[in-house]
Design a protein around this motif. Sequence first.
Motif, short mmCIF file in Angstrom:
data_model
loop_
_atom_site.label_atom_id
_atom_site.label_comp_id
_atom_site.label_asym_id
_atom_site.label_seq_id
_atom_site.Cartn_x
_atom_site.Cartn_y
_atom_site.Cartn_z
N ASN A 341 0.78 -1.11 0.47
CA ASN A 341 -0.06 0.22 -0.12
C ASN A 341 0.55 1.28 0.06
O ASN A 341 2.14 1.20 0.69
CB ASN A 341 -0.95 0.10 1.40
CG ASN A 341 -1.62 1.28 1.25
OD1 ASN A 341 -1.11 2.53 0.81
ND2 ASN A 341 -3.15 0.89 1.87
N TYR A 344 2.44 2.96 2.76
CA TYR A 344 3.19 2.61 3.98
C TYR A 344 5.11 2.39 3.87
O TYR A 344 6.20 2.33 3.49
CB TYR A 344 3.06 0.91 3.89
CG TYR A 344 1.65 0.62 5.16
CD1 TYR A 344 2.22 1.00 6.40
CD2 TYR A 344 0.79 0.18 4.54
CE1 TYR A 344 0.47 1.20 7.06
CE2 TYR A 344 -0.49 -0.25 5.49
CZ TYR A 344 -0.29 -0.07 6.43
OH TYR A 344 -1.37 0.30 7.53
N THR A 349 4.99 8.43 7.12
CA THR A 349 4.38 7.96 7.59
C THR A 349 5.09 6.80 8.20
O THR A 349 5.16 5.85 9.64
CB THR A 349 3.48 6.65 6.71
OG1 THR A 349 2.11 7.40 5.59
CG2 THR A 349 2.16 6.14 7.31
N LEU A 353 5.24 5.58 12.06
CA LEU A 353 5.44 3.94 12.51
C LEU A 353 7.30 3.49 13.78
O LEU A 353 6.46 2.86 14.51
CB LEU A 353 5.34 3.09 11.40
CG LEU A 353 4.05 3.08 10.39
CD1 LEU A 353 4.18 2.52 9.23
CD2 LEU A 353 3.09 2.73 11.56
N ARG A 356 6.23 4.70 17.21
CA ARG A 356 5.23 3.92 17.34
C ARG A 356 6.27 2.57 18.00
O ARG A 356 6.16 1.74 19.01
CB ARG A 356 3.58 3.80 16.92
CG ARG A 356 3.21 3.18 17.34
CD ARG A 356 1.73 2.73 16.57
NE ARG A 356 0.82 1.87 17.17
CZ ARG A 356 0.04 1.71 16.68
NH1 ARG A 356 -0.72 1.85 15.16
NH2 ARG A 356 -1.22 0.60 17.71
N ILE A 363 3.66 -4.37 16.56
CA ILE A 363 2.52 -3.07 15.33
C ILE A 363 1.99 -3.59 14.92
O ILE A 363 2.34 -4.66 14.18
CB ILE A 363 3.78 -2.04 14.63
CG1 ILE A 363 2.74 -0.72 14.57
CG2 ILE A 363 4.76 -2.58 13.76
CD1 ILE A 363 3.37 0.81 13.75
N GLU A 364 0.70 -3.37 14.58
CA GLU A 364 -0.20 -4.14 13.10
C GLU A 364 -0.64 -3.31 12.63
O GLU A 364 -1.26 -1.98 12.49
CB GLU A 364 -1.17 -4.98 14.03
CG GLU A 364 -2.21 -5.34 12.92
CD GLU A 364 -3.17 -6.25 13.35
OE1 GLU A 364 -2.93 -7.68 13.19
OE2 GLU A 364 -4.47 -5.69 14.71
N LEU A 365 -0.34 -3.50 10.66
CA LEU A 365 -0.48 -2.75 9.63
C LEU A 365 -1.27 -3.54 8.61
O LEU A 365 -1.72 -3.74 8.50
CB LEU A 365 0.57 -2.20 9.49
CG LEU A 365 2.56 -1.89 9.54
CD1 LEU A 365 3.21 -1.38 8.30
CD2 LEU A 365 1.93 -0.72 10.34
N HIS A 366 -3.03 -2.49 8.66
CA HIS A 366 -3.75 -3.12 8.41
C HIS A 366 -4.12 -2.90 6.68
O HIS A 366 -2.86 -2.21 6.59
CB HIS A 366 -5.25 -1.92 8.58
CG HIS A 366 -5.04 -2.85 10.04
ND1 HIS A 366 -6.96 -3.04 10.44
CD2 HIS A 366 -4.59 -3.06 11.66
CE1 HIS A 366 -6.60 -3.94 11.87
NE2 HIS A 366 -5.21 -3.50 12.52
N PHE A 368 -2.24 -3.67 4.47
CA PHE A 368 -0.45 -3.58 3.95
C PHE A 368 -0.13 -3.51 2.59
O PHE A 368 0.01 -3.35 1.72
CB PHE A 368 0.45 -5.00 4.83
CG PHE A 368 1.64 -4.47 4.58
CD1 PHE A 368 2.32 -3.36 5.38
CD2 PHE A 368 2.30 -6.00 4.25
CE1 PHE A 368 3.52 -3.58 5.03
CE2 PHE A 368 3.33 -5.71 3.48
CZ PHE A 368 4.31 -4.69 4.18
N LEU A 471 11.24 1.01 9.92
CA LEU A 471 10.40 0.09 10.89
C LEU A 471 10.78 0.46 11.68
O LEU A 471 10.33 1.37 13.29
CB LEU A 471 9.72 -0.06 10.58
CG LEU A 471 8.27 -0.14 10.88
CD1 LEU A 471 7.07 0.08 10.35
CD2 LEU A 471 8.00 -1.39 12.32
N ARG A 584 -2.97 -7.87 7.11
CA ARG A 584 -2.40 -6.99 8.70
C ARG A 584 -0.87 -7.83 8.49
O ARG A 584 -0.65 -8.92 8.78
CB ARG A 584 -4.03 -7.45 9.25
CG ARG A 584 -4.93 -6.90 9.60
CD ARG A 584 -5.19 -6.98 10.48
NE ARG A 584 -6.93 -7.72 10.44
CZ ARG A 584 -7.72 -7.86 12.18
NH1 ARG A 584 -7.01 -7.95 12.93
NH2 ARG A 584 -8.99 -7.13 11.50
#
Length: 629
Positions: A341, A344, A349, A353, A356, A363-366, A368, A471, A584
């Motif tokens: 996506n 990301y 962004t 991330l 965080r 971390i969970e990236l929806h 993706f 990341l 995800r």
Amino acid sequence: MPPTRNRSISPQRANKKSKRAKTPKSDLNTIFAPGLLKPSNVQRLHASYAQSEPFKYAAVNQLFDDTLLKDVSKEIMDNIYFTEKETDIYKVNQTGDLASLSYLSKEQLALFPSLNILRNALYSATFRDFLRTVTGCDALSGSKQDMSINSYKKGCHLLNHDDVIGTRRVHLLNQNMATRVTSIDSPIVCRRVSYILYLPLPYGQPWKSSYGGALELYPVEESVTGVLEPLTAPSKVIPPSWNQFVFFEVQPGRSFHSVEEVVVEPGPDGTQRLSVSGWFHKPQHGEEGHIPPEDADAGREKSSLEQLSSSSTQLRPYPSEFTPKSFLSTEDTMFLSEYLNPVYLSPKTMKALAARFADESSIELHTFLRKSLSNRLEQCLRDDDRDDQLSRAARTNDGGGRAIIPSHNCGVGGGRGWQAKGPPHKLRYCVLARNRPNSKGPDVQTGQHTLRNLQNNLFPSSAFRAWLALLSSMIPHKYTVEARRFRPGLDYTLARSEQSAARLDVVLGLTPIEVGSVNDWESGRYGGWECYMAPHKGEDDPAVYRSGHSKAIAQGASNDKDDEEQDGEDHDGTLLVAQPGFNRLLIVFRDAGVLSFVKYLSAEAPGCRWDICGEWEVEDRESGSESEE
């Protein structure tokens, strides 16, 4: 003994039962089924035991007098409280150790006259001699009595193991979703014979194989390391039947078995797989035939517990060195844009991330993957479940409306492109077969084609390595990646950890969500969730940690709880629970000793649990040292 319910028993009933409780030892022939102890029957069972496969076991169709056993089942259902226990390896409703019958008051014992007779008969010298003659095993203890009552209702199961465990402290889950700690002293060298006596309910109603709950016995083969390990599928399946008694000598690293998930609803008649099970132990100190543990332990094969504890993942090094940068190169960005996506890949962004992840270590990236890629893949995976008879619609029993447990060869072999991976005392799921051509033609974009592309091209790429480094603020050095397919009613991983090194786990969840329905995966009812747990003390067994199911529900329903309550004494060590989902990406920094597993996927699940799972050995960019202790 678990707490008994307050129930009044008439004097007539209590007196009548007490007469049975005083049955002389010489009258054991009237307690056991007719002809059980006859020499001819014993020799027949011995011959059958010697020829049995995949390991030596015996099955007695009728063990006790039927009237006695009906009285036992009534006493159990009327007076005994069951505790629901769930870990990575099982889910079951269980009582405490029935050895505690000896310590009940006269009034309490009056509730269980028939159960007491059954226990005393099982551990009598006569029956222990019967077992020794059939199995050919050495002496059995009469003082060490180890038995409990188990009720397998819908969803209950017991995964692959060899019945050899050590002393442990088990964190259990009771019916009120509260944690209790039970200490169980059971030295590894102590168990000699394992047994189970079936009392499926309701009485008089045959237990159908479609109900599940069968005992599965596994053959073994020698692994590349020379250790015997179970194959991925059982070679013998024994459905439960009333008054049937199955037993075998406990053989470390050989006597692998499991209990199939029960899929039938209890209903108004209380259908359940009720049983009395336990072990006969080696003679204790002071008993004839006692052997000191240090002598008995010599030369034995590794148990499944020890094999599980010593497991380690093999990682592959990258072909080239890596120089950390503060941004993605144009070449890397172009390559990743074919998969990810675009959001990301945005520097802004990525910076947010990374901050965080630095704070939370996960971390969970929806959403993706790119939509064009993920939409096509989701439909392909849904179609694969349907074609392989693994969707819930394909597995629904028209007669009872319940999901049927698929066969062990479902979805694998026969040119399907998937193969089962084990050994099942550690894990079982499907992986892509190597160098498998597209069965639908080279120009057809199947789910397998896309999964293989993600597994072989995206995750191992230098571009994805650079993206992970940005990341996580770590340098990935070695890795392993595989596409995984967890079949309902069959697949799972058991708790494992790396004891000497930290790891970066990356899991791309690809489990399709049923079109037009509520996402029941989030409730946790189907299992299949990824669980991380804090290290436990040395006396704990990694195979029996609490699964964290209630924790997942509690976290989802009570985010407003204050930190003090969340970190109270009842905390069970669950660090993170991630439910299955589609598209995800979960990234977790797993410290040395932290346990992780994928909970057994229930037969009730709508379809398979799919993912791409990667594991990286990493080095902290700031400290310049590898994440090892």
